[in-house]
Scaffold this motif. Sequence first.
Motif, mmCIF file in Angstrom:
data_model
loop_
_atom_site.group_PDB
_atom_site.id
_atom_site.type_symbol
_atom_site.label_atom_id
_atom_site.label_comp_id
_atom_site.label_asym_id
_atom_site.label_seq_id
_atom_site.Cartn_x
_atom_site.Cartn_y
_atom_site.Cartn_z
ATOM 1 N N VAL A 41 19.874 51.276 37.428
ATOM 2 C CA VAL A 41 20.706 51.476 38.565
ATOM 3 C C VAL A 41 21.888 50.402 38.821
ATOM 4 N N CYS A 42 21.105 49.251 38.602
ATOM 5 C CA CYS A 42 22.288 47.996 38.838
ATOM 6 C C CYS A 42 23.397 48.149 37.732
ATOM 7 N N LEU A 43 23.132 48.505 36.503
ATOM 8 C CA LEU A 43 24.054 48.469 35.219
ATOM 9 C C LEU A 43 25.003 49.558 35.831
ATOM 10 N N LEU A 44 24.623 50.758 36.232
ATOM 11 C CA LEU A 44 25.519 52.162 36.540
ATOM 12 C C LEU A 44 26.451 51.538 37.497
ATOM 13 N N ILE A 45 26.095 50.959 38.607
ATOM 14 C CA ILE A 45 26.969 50.389 39.789
ATOM 15 C C ILE A 45 27.942 49.409 39.189
ATOM 16 N N ALA A 46 27.460 48.617 38.246
ATOM 17 C CA ALA A 46 28.321 47.714 37.822
ATOM 18 C C ALA A 46 29.468 48.277 36.919
ATOM 19 N N GLY A 47 28.991 49.235 36.090
ATOM 20 C CA GLY A 47 29.978 50.126 35.294
ATOM 21 C C GLY A 47 30.906 50.728 36.324
ATOM 22 N N LEU A 48 30.444 51.230 37.240
ATOM 23 C CA LEU A 48 31.433 51.997 38.342
ATOM 24 C C LEU A 48 32.484 50.963 39.058
ATOM 25 N N MET A 49 31.922 49.895 39.348
ATOM 26 C CA MET A 49 32.689 48.851 39.907
ATOM 27 C C MET A 49 33.924 48.523 38.837
ATOM 28 N N VAL A 50 33.727 48.421 37.750
ATOM 29 C CA VAL A 50 34.578 48.000 36.566
ATOM 30 C C VAL A 50 35.570 48.865 36.320
ATOM 31 N N GLY A 51 35.024 50.127 35.993
ATOM 32 C CA GLY A 51 35.639 51.225 35.621
ATOM 33 C C GLY A 51 36.196 52.031 36.592
ATOM 34 N N ILE A 52 36.026 52.294 37.601
ATOM 35 C CA ILE A 52 36.571 53.233 38.624
ATOM 36 C C ILE A 52 37.139 52.323 40.081
ATOM 37 N N LYS A 53 36.433 51.502 40.535
ATOM 38 C CA LYS A 53 36.764 50.842 41.745
ATOM 39 C C LYS A 53 38.410 50.452 41.740
ATOM 40 N N PRO A 54 38.875 49.765 40.419
ATOM 41 C CA PRO A 54 40.320 49.317 40.653
ATOM 42 C C PRO A 54 41.263 50.434 40.545
ATOM 43 N N PHE A 55 40.726 51.596 40.317
ATOM 44 C CA PHE A 55 41.816 52.565 39.836
ATOM 45 C C PHE A 55 41.987 53.677 41.266
ATOM 46 N N PHE A 56 40.880 53.703 42.338
ATOM 47 C CA PHE A 56 40.951 54.272 43.342
ATOM 48 C C PHE A 56 41.499 53.734 44.635
ATOM 49 N N GLY A 57 41.566 54.307 45.678
ATOM 50 C CA GLY A 57 41.867 53.974 46.853
ATOM 51 C C GLY A 57 43.527 53.722 47.044
ATOM 52 N N ALA A 58 43.816 52.977 47.976
ATOM 53 C CA ALA A 58 45.332 52.765 48.275
ATOM 54 C C ALA A 58 45.543 51.667 47.336
ATOM 55 N N LEU A 59 47.189 51.725 46.911
ATOM 56 C CA LEU A 59 47.689 51.146 45.845
ATOM 57 C C LEU A 59 48.340 49.829 46.619
ATOM 58 N N PRO A 60 47.774 48.499 46.611
ATOM 59 C CA PRO A 60 48.557 47.768 47.368
ATOM 60 C C PRO A 60 49.932 47.456 46.893
ATOM 61 N N GLN A 61 51.005 46.978 47.904
ATOM 62 C CA GLN A 61 52.325 46.811 47.705
ATOM 63 C C GLN A 61 52.712 46.301 46.233
ATOM 64 N N HIS A 79 38.098 42.486 44.836
ATOM 65 C CA HIS A 79 38.316 42.772 46.395
ATOM 66 C C HIS A 79 39.996 42.934 46.332
ATOM 67 N N LYS A 80 40.736 42.585 45.450
ATOM 68 C CA LYS A 80 42.209 42.719 45.504
ATOM 69 C C LYS A 80 42.440 43.903 44.984
ATOM 70 N N LEU A 81 41.789 44.555 43.864
ATOM 71 C CA LEU A 81 42.336 45.637 43.028
ATOM 72 C C LEU A 81 41.819 46.897 43.603
ATOM 73 N N SER A 82 42.906 47.907 43.559
ATOM 74 C CA SER A 82 42.569 49.372 44.213
ATOM 75 C C SER A 82 43.940 50.055 43.733
ATOM 76 N N GLY A 83 43.611 51.385 43.667
ATOM 77 C CA GLY A 83 44.744 52.496 43.405
ATOM 78 C C GLY A 83 45.567 52.153 42.338
ATOM 79 N N LEU A 84 45.096 51.570 41.348
ATOM 80 C CA LEU A 84 45.896 51.286 40.013
ATOM 81 C C LEU A 84 45.994 52.393 39.291
ATOM 82 N N ARG A 85 45.337 53.835 39.539
ATOM 83 C CA ARG A 85 45.554 54.974 38.652
ATOM 84 C C ARG A 85 47.023 55.473 38.911
#
Lengths: 142, 117, 769
Positions: free
Chosen positions: C416-436, C354-360
Amino acid sequence: MNSIILKTASSYLLPLLLMFSVFILLRGHSLSGGGFVGGLVASIAFVLHAFAHGFDKARAIFRTNPGFLIPVGLFLCFIMGAVPTFFGAPFMKGLWLEKSIPGIGHIGTALFFDIGVFIVVIGVTLTILFTISESDMEQEEV
Amino acid sequence: MELLLVILIGVLYAAGIYLMFRRSMVRLLLGLILLGNGANLLIFLMGDIAKGKPPIIKAGASVFTDVYADPVPQSLILTAIVISFGLQSFAIILLKRIYLLTGSDDLDTLNTHDKDI
Amino acid sequence: MLIAVLSGFLLALLLFFFGKYLKSRHFSLIGFLPLGIFIYLLSFLPLINSGQSAMFHYSWVPSMGINLDFRLDGLALLFGCMITGIGSLVFFYAAAYMKHHPFIDRFFVFLSVFMASMLGLVLADNVLLLFVFWELTSISSFFLIGFNNEEEGSRKSAIMSLSVTGGGGFFLLAGFILLGNLSGSYSIREMIFSSEVLKDSSLYGLLLVFLFLGAFTKSAQFPFHFWLPNAMKAPTPVSAYLHSATMVKAGIYLLARFTPVLGTHSYWNNSLMITGAFTMLYAAIHALFRKDLKAILAYSTIASLGMMVFLLGIGSEKALLAVSVFILVHALYKAGLFLTAGVIDYKTGTRDLHKLSGLRKVMKPVAIGGLLAALSSAGMPLTFGFIGKDLIYEATLGAPGNLAWILTGIAFVSNVCLLIAGLMVGIKPFFGALPQKFSRVKKVSGFLWMPGIILGVSAIIFGVFPMFLDRNLITAVAQSINGTVIDISLKLWHGFSLVILLSILTLSVGFIFYFLRKGKPFNQEKLAGFESVSPEYLTELIISKTDKFAFRYTRLLHNGYLRYYLITIIVFLIGLVGYRLFTEVPLSVNYAQLSETRFYEVVFFIIIVSAILITVFTSSRLTAIAGMGIIGYCMCLIFVFYGAPDLAMTQFTIDTLTVVLFVLVLFRLPQFKKYVNLKVQFRDGLIALSFGAIISIIALQAFNEPADKVVSHFYGDNAYVLAKGRNVVNVILVDFRGFDTMVEIIVLSIAALGVYSLLKLKVKAPEKE
């Protein structure tokens, strides 16, 4: 114990008993006796002397620390076990001289092994007894 | 006679066990000694016992000509007696030390209850 | 080969002693060891390609049939390459990751031991040798999981994983021994020839239970899966290594290895298929309810392991091929994802999705590695994962009849579940807005991002050019699992078919689902209701109950009162011996053997018995000692009666000395105290008397059956002839059994030393509490 008779007797008994202990030791191979009994008799000789004259006197006669005898005896036993290996025989094999010596009998490694046992037994018994008496005296002083 | 000795073994064992159940350490030690005596006697009886026939070969002969007492239990017991002397002397000294430290020969005073095993 | 296996242990030994002298930046050099072994193993590729295997034989305990037999075939090579290849990446990564840890040397000791034992495990041909390495991996992983041993959670997880895998290992040993006995050989290669015998054996079911317990605990199959998510307490390099590529795959390896020996039997196939399918579904769905990166990965790993077991259970040629590929696919992307999660944790200090995003924006290379791994895990075309997924669907569709649809459905949901899990770890933390708070994250060192990129890129390379692998390795792997050659080549594009359709469907459903949820996991609390029936909870319940039971049991038996211990032992003995004596032995007295009783003997008997009674019942210490002395002298008399002069003399002198000792020491001590009441005395007396009676009866019965006297007569006959002594007792002591006597006087010397040191030891003032 302050009995004159005991004191006088024990002065003669000590050498007599010691001689007796050696006698028992040496006859052990052909008649009842042996290193264990011999050593115990010798220790009793000292205990008797200690009862008559006090443990410090008995210690004084002994001159050295009896604990010294333990490694000596153990070493003698070990050597007697090891001697046959020099002649190609297995460890602890009894070796004997061909002729017997009058008064003592056959001479062999087993005899010396028994002497080693004798020495160890004296050392052990006297170490225990002397240590105890010593610590008793220390406590009395305290 | 053997019957008496058998009873004696039982008495020695019973007395030894009874003493070992006591709280006093000295009695525990005495019990141990009695038990040892009983065990020695038991081993002794299990061999070929022969009255007055020690396992000593007569002078001049090179083998036994008569029945003889079993030498094996005898040498076992001889060893046991000497070893038990070592054990007893050590136990006595241990007892003395404990007495010096705790001022009692009651086994129960030695209990330390560690609650959090 | 022996050197290759043992080098890890040697390295560990060296590090153990000299590791503390190394500077922390030098630890990355250690990574060259697995790299070297990796290259060494690759040099066997041509040999393996030609369908052969390499054998290495070193004698160890030939008398027990245990030899250091190593065998390198396709399967072993695949695992060996994963262990050393991913191992070297993890070693480099760990050197950077653990740089500031005070016990980095210790860490590498455990890691090297682990790598070496894992390598030994997959190379061993002898099952007992395999077992030794199997246990070594359990033990070394115990240390690795509990590496942060100051945290309670860490210790608890380590113990949990050790007890689960160790317990499984216990069954595995039983299984191996059974296997060895049934097939007559401990060599896996030879077992294949007795495959039919094993399958026809009535113990086949039991054998499978043992083996499966071993494999399922190690590979975290339901219901033994719970140790794996807990093991995420380990430092992330450990998780990446142990829980993606190696240790958890040991169970899979085992099953794959024994497929040609025990496989293609309905027991084997069905149990594997059901367990695998259930684990896969259970864990894949669970993965979506976790918000901790590593927890998601742990559950998706369990699901993948379930998938492999499932495929092994299907057991068709296609399924086995799919397993061969999927093992590698999974190792590549899962290690990559773990390494990514590790960097994120290392740099941001959190693994909360929940806390991780935008780390790319702050860690681009890591983001690329994560993306590649996530895509391969998703099975995007042009990645190695795509090929793996295709093969899985081919395998499930190949099953007979309606089963095909059920299996395909299960595989589809899990994928399908594995795919989502993989995306959650491999993509989710890197996209979106970078917290301060993450904007100041420092640059990531090359050692941390490089391994992830290497893994990701290799997944792409194998995906685009599968022909690098199929002829070279995968065919050989499938051959060693199947037993015979499978001739299938891996292709990027199989033509338009149901399989492709399923792949595309999986991808689209997964991606739609992911974007709908915006990568957020489900709330874990929704699962809380199932907590009380989860295997983890039940296991802990059993453990805590066992603890409590043990505690009470110990309290009862280990109460600290010597006499109660004695009473327990004696009463038990009376019961046991008494029962046998009165039910089995005909009691009788053989009067013929007994000598007649003389009058003086009766007198003597009365004396000794009264001395015993005095010793027991007197309240004076000195009287008791005197009584004991009398008993000793009476013993001495008995020896005289029965022809034992040596004993009599010894007993006499010893008794004298003992009495002297007692008097010297004890006359200062207080009187006996009356501690007990009559009731207790009566109870003790009863026990003691019955024990004495039993001993008497035993002695009496022993008279009826005299023992064999061969030994005694040998000594009697040879005392003079061989040892020139007439006193047989003494001859036995100093000659025949001289060695015993020597040991005896050593014991005596130790007793004297004990007495001496006990008394010379200065006692401090009595510490009264």
